[in-house]
Design an enzyme around this catalytic site. Structure first.
Site, PDB file in Angstrom:
ATOM      1  N   THR A 256       0.820  -1.210   0.000  1.00 20.70           N
ATOM      2  CA  THR A 256       0.000   0.000   0.000  1.00 20.70           C
ATOM      3  C   THR A 256       0.852   1.256   0.000  1.00 20.70           C
ATOM      4  O   THR A 256       1.995   1.239   0.475  1.00 20.70           O
ATOM      5  CB  THR A 256      -0.887  -0.022   1.271  1.00 20.70           C
ATOM      6  OG1 THR A 256      -1.503   1.243   1.426  1.00 20.70           O
ATOM      7  CG2 THR A 256      -0.075  -0.294   2.541  1.00 20.70           C
ATOM      8  N   ASP A 257       0.255   2.361  -0.475  1.00 24.33           N
ATOM      9  CA  ASP A 257       0.966   3.647  -0.405  1.00 24.33           C
ATOM     10  C   ASP A 257       1.024   4.164   1.034  1.00 24.33           C
ATOM     11  O   ASP A 257       1.765   5.107   1.327  1.00 24.33           O
ATOM     12  CB  ASP A 257       0.313   4.683  -1.334  1.00 24.33           C
ATOM     13  CG  ASP A 257      -1.156   4.956  -1.036  1.00 24.33           C
ATOM     14  OD1 ASP A 257      -1.719   4.327  -0.115  1.00 24.33           O
ATOM     15  OD2 ASP A 257      -1.753   5.797  -1.735  1.00 24.33           O
ATOM     16  N   GLU A 258       0.218   3.567   1.936  1.00 22.63           N
ATOM     17  CA  GLU A 258       0.184   4.077   3.317  1.00 22.63           C
ATOM     18  C   GLU A 258       1.509   3.878   4.047  1.00 22.63           C
ATOM     19  O   GLU A 258       1.738   4.497   5.085  1.00 22.63           O
ATOM     20  CB  GLU A 258      -0.953   3.420   4.104  1.00 22.63           C
ATOM     21  CG  GLU A 258      -2.292   3.739   3.490  1.00 22.63           C
ATOM     22  CD  GLU A 258      -3.472   3.614   4.439  1.00 22.63           C
ATOM     23  OE1 GLU A 258      -3.271   3.401   5.634  1.00 22.63           O
ATOM     24  OE2 GLU A 258      -4.598   3.737   3.940  1.00 22.63           O
TER      25      GLU A 258
ATOM     26  N   TYR B  89      -1.944  -0.575  10.999  1.00 21.51           N
ATOM     27  CA  TYR B  89      -2.076  -1.247   9.691  1.00 21.51           C
ATOM     28  C   TYR B  89      -0.881  -0.929   8.804  1.00 21.51           C
ATOM     29  O   TYR B  89      -0.203  -1.835   8.299  1.00 21.51           O
ATOM     30  CB  TYR B  89      -3.379  -0.814   8.989  1.00 21.51           C
ATOM     31  CG  TYR B  89      -3.376  -1.104   7.499  1.00 21.51           C
ATOM     32  CD1 TYR B  89      -3.426  -2.408   7.013  1.00 21.51           C
ATOM     33  CD2 TYR B  89      -3.294  -0.058   6.556  1.00 21.51           C
ATOM     34  CE1 TYR B  89      -3.392  -2.677   5.643  1.00 21.51           C
ATOM     35  CE2 TYR B  89      -3.268  -0.323   5.190  1.00 21.51           C
ATOM     36  CZ  TYR B  89      -3.321  -1.633   4.735  1.00 21.51           C
ATOM     37  OH  TYR B  89      -3.288  -1.901   3.386  1.00 21.51           O
TER      38      TYR B  89
ATOM     39  N   LYS C 283       2.185  -3.320   7.351  1.00 14.20           N
ATOM     40  CA  LYS C 283       2.477  -3.505   5.922  1.00 14.20           C
ATOM     41  C   LYS C 283       3.920  -3.087   5.624  1.00 14.20           C
ATOM     42  O   LYS C 283       4.607  -3.722   4.830  1.00 14.20           O
ATOM     43  CB  LYS C 283       1.507  -2.681   5.063  1.00 14.20           C
ATOM     44  CG  LYS C 283       0.068  -3.151   5.071  1.00 14.20           C
ATOM     45  CD  LYS C 283      -0.157  -4.538   4.497  1.00 14.20           C
ATOM     46  CE  LYS C 283       0.015  -4.605   3.007  1.00 14.20           C
ATOM     47  NZ  LYS C 283      -0.383  -5.943   2.480  1.00 14.20           N
TER      48      LYS C 283
END
Ligand code: NAD
Ligand code: DAU
Length: 348
Positions: free
Chosen positions: A129-131, A154, A158
Site C-alpha cells: 500500500t501507499d500508506e 495497519y 504492511k
C-alpha cells in the site's frame, strides 16, 4: 504455471481471480484464504467450478498449513493479497494485523525459501500500500524511493512486511517484486471502506459519517486497473523491484461523498441533492494521514501500464454494481458487521 493467490476471497483478490482465471486456462490458480469477516465466497461464484481454480481455506499465521499447500501444489508464482486491511480496525485492535500482515508474510517467505530449490521461473509478488509512506503535505507525490513513515498499526504492519520481502531478496536471492498501490474501489469491496460504506448507509437512509472536515485526500484507482497492473508486474516486472501504482485521481473525501450522493440519486430518479442532507462530520480518525498521491511514472515507463477507468465512469459502475447486487450487500450485513458499526461509530 501453478499460481498461489493468498486472500483471494477478499475484495482485490476476488477481482483478480474473476479477471484472470477465465482469461488464462493454461494456469492453475490456488486460492488460499482464511475466510475472515472481509472474505466472501459469493465473490467467486462465477469461477467456482472452473477446472483451473482451486479453493483452500487456511491460515497464513500457521506455518504448517502454508508448508502443506506448498508440498501439495508446488506453486511457482505467489500473489500475496492476504492481509488485515482496514485502518480503523487496526486502531481499535492491532494484534491481528501483526499476526497476519507480518507473521503471515514471514511464513509465506519461509515456505518459498524452504521449497524453491531452483529459483528460475519462480516469483513471490507482494501486494502493498501507499500508506507505508505516511502522509504528504499539500504538494508532492510518493515515489518508489520515498522514505517509509507509516502512521497506523495497519500501515506499520504492511511496512514491516515490505521490509521482510526485500530482505529475502537481498539475503537469500529469493525472486520477489512489490507493488504499493493507492485506494481501490469497485465491486465486492466490504462496506467498512469509505465508498461502499457511504453507498450502503445512503441506501439505508442513515447518516454518512465523514471524519474531521472531509478534507483528507486519497488517490482513487478502479480495482480492475490495479489487477491489470499486478499482472504486468508478475509477468514482466524486474526481480527485486518495487512499482508504485496509482489512479492519478486525487480527491478530498467530502468531494467523493458528494459525488456518491449525486450519482445514487440520479440512478434512482431522485432530486440531485436528496442524499446530501445525510452527510455528517464526525470525530476524526487518530493519526489520520492528510494526503496520499502516487507517482506511477515507473510502471508506466517500464511496463506500459496506465489506468483505463476514470473516477466518474468507475464510480458509476461501482454504484450500479451495489444497486444490482442487493443479495451480496445483505449477505455481508451480519451480526459481526453490526457490531463493528456500533464499535467504530458509537461515539458520533
Ligand atoms: P480485504 O480485507 O478485502 O481481504 C483480505 C483477504 O485476506 C480476506 O479474504 C481474508 O479472509 C484474507 N485473510 C486475512 N487474514 C488471513 C490469513 N491469516 N490467512 C489467509 N487469508 C487471510 O483486503 P483487500 O482490500 O482486498 O486488500 C488486499 C491487499 O491489498 C492487502 O494486502 C492490502 O494491504 C492491499 N491494498 C489494499 C488497498 C485497498 O484500497 N483495498 C490498496 C492498496 C493495497
Ligand atoms: O491507500 C491505500 C489504502 O487505502 C489501503 O492500503 C487500505 O487497505 C484501504 O483500507 C485504504 O485505506 P484508507 O484508510 O485510505 O481507506 P478508508 O476507506 O478506510 O478511508 C478513506 C478515507 O475516508 C480516509 O481518509 C478516512 C475517510 N473515512 C473513512 C471511513 C471508513 C471517513 O471519512 N469516514 C468513514 O466512515
Amino acid at each position: 504455471m501453478k499460481i498461489l493467490v493468498t486472500g483471494g476471497a477478499g475484495f482485490i483478490g476476488s477481482n483478480f481471480l474473476n479477471l484472470f482465471v477465465p482469461k488464462f486456462p493454461e494456469h492453475t490458480f490456488i486460492n488460499f484464504d482464511k475466510l475472515t469477516y472481509a472474505a466472501n465466497l459469493l465473490n467467486l461464484k462465477n469461477i467456482d467450478g472452473s477446472s483451473n481454480y482451486i479453493f483452500k481455506q487456511g491460515d497464513l499465521d500457521d506455518y504448517n498449513q502454508v508448508e502443506k499447500i506448498f508440498r501439495q501444489y508446488q506453486p511457482g508464482l505467489i500473489v500475496h493479497f492476504a492481509a488485515e486491511s482496514h485502518v480503523d480496525r487496526s486502531i481499535l485492535g492491532p494484534a491481528e494485523f501483526i499476526y497476519t500482515n507480518i507473521i503471515g508474510t514471514f511464513n509465506l517467505l519461509e515456505a518459498c525459501r524452504n521449497n524453491w530449490d531452483a529459483k528460475e521461473g519462480k516469483l513471490f509478488h507482494h501486494i502493498s500500500t501507499d500508506e507505508v509512506y505516511g502522509s504528504l503535505g499539500e504538494t508532492g507525490k510518493f515515489k518508489e524511493e520515498t522514505r517509509y513513515d507509516p502512521s497506523s498499526p495497519y500501515s506499520a504492519s504492511k511496512a514491516a512486511s515490505d521490509h521482510l520481502v526485500r530482505s529475502y531478496f537481498k539475503t537469500y536471492n529469493l525472486p520477489v517484486t512489490i507493488t504499493n498501490c493507492s485506494n481501490n474501489y469497485g465491486p465486492y469491496q466490504f462496506p467498512e471502506k469509505l465508498i461502499p460504506l457511504m453507498i450502503l448507509k445512503a441506501l439505508n437512509n442513515q447518516k454518512l459519517p465523514v471524519y474531521g472536515k472531509g478534507e483528507n485526500v486519497r488517490d482513487w484507482l478502479y480495482v480492475e486497473d490495479h489487477c491489470e497492473a499486478i499482472w504486468q508486474v508478475v509477468t514482466r516486472g524486474q526481480k527485486g523491484e518495487t512499482y508504485n501504482i496509482g489512479g492519478n485521481c486525487e480527491l478530498k473525501n467530502i468531494e467523493v461523498v458528494k459525488m456518491i450522493c449525486t450519482i445514487l440519486a440520479e440512478l434512482q430518479g431522485l432530486a440531485p441533492d436528496y442524499y446530501n442532507k445525510l452527510i455528517t462530520f464526525v470525530k476524526d480518525r487518530p493519526g489520520h494521514d492528510l494526503r496520499y498521491a502516487i507517482d506511477s511514472k515507473k510502471i508506466t515507463k517500464k511496463l506500459g501500464w496506465n489506468p483505463r477507468e476514470t473516477f466518474e465512469t468507475g464510480l458509476k459502475k461501482t454504484i450500479k454494481w451495489y444497486l444490482d447486487n442487493s443479495d451480496w450487500l445483505n449477505s455481508v450485513q451480519t451480526g459481526e458487521y453490526k457490531k463493528w458499526m456500533k464499535l467504530n461509530y458509537s461515539a458520533n
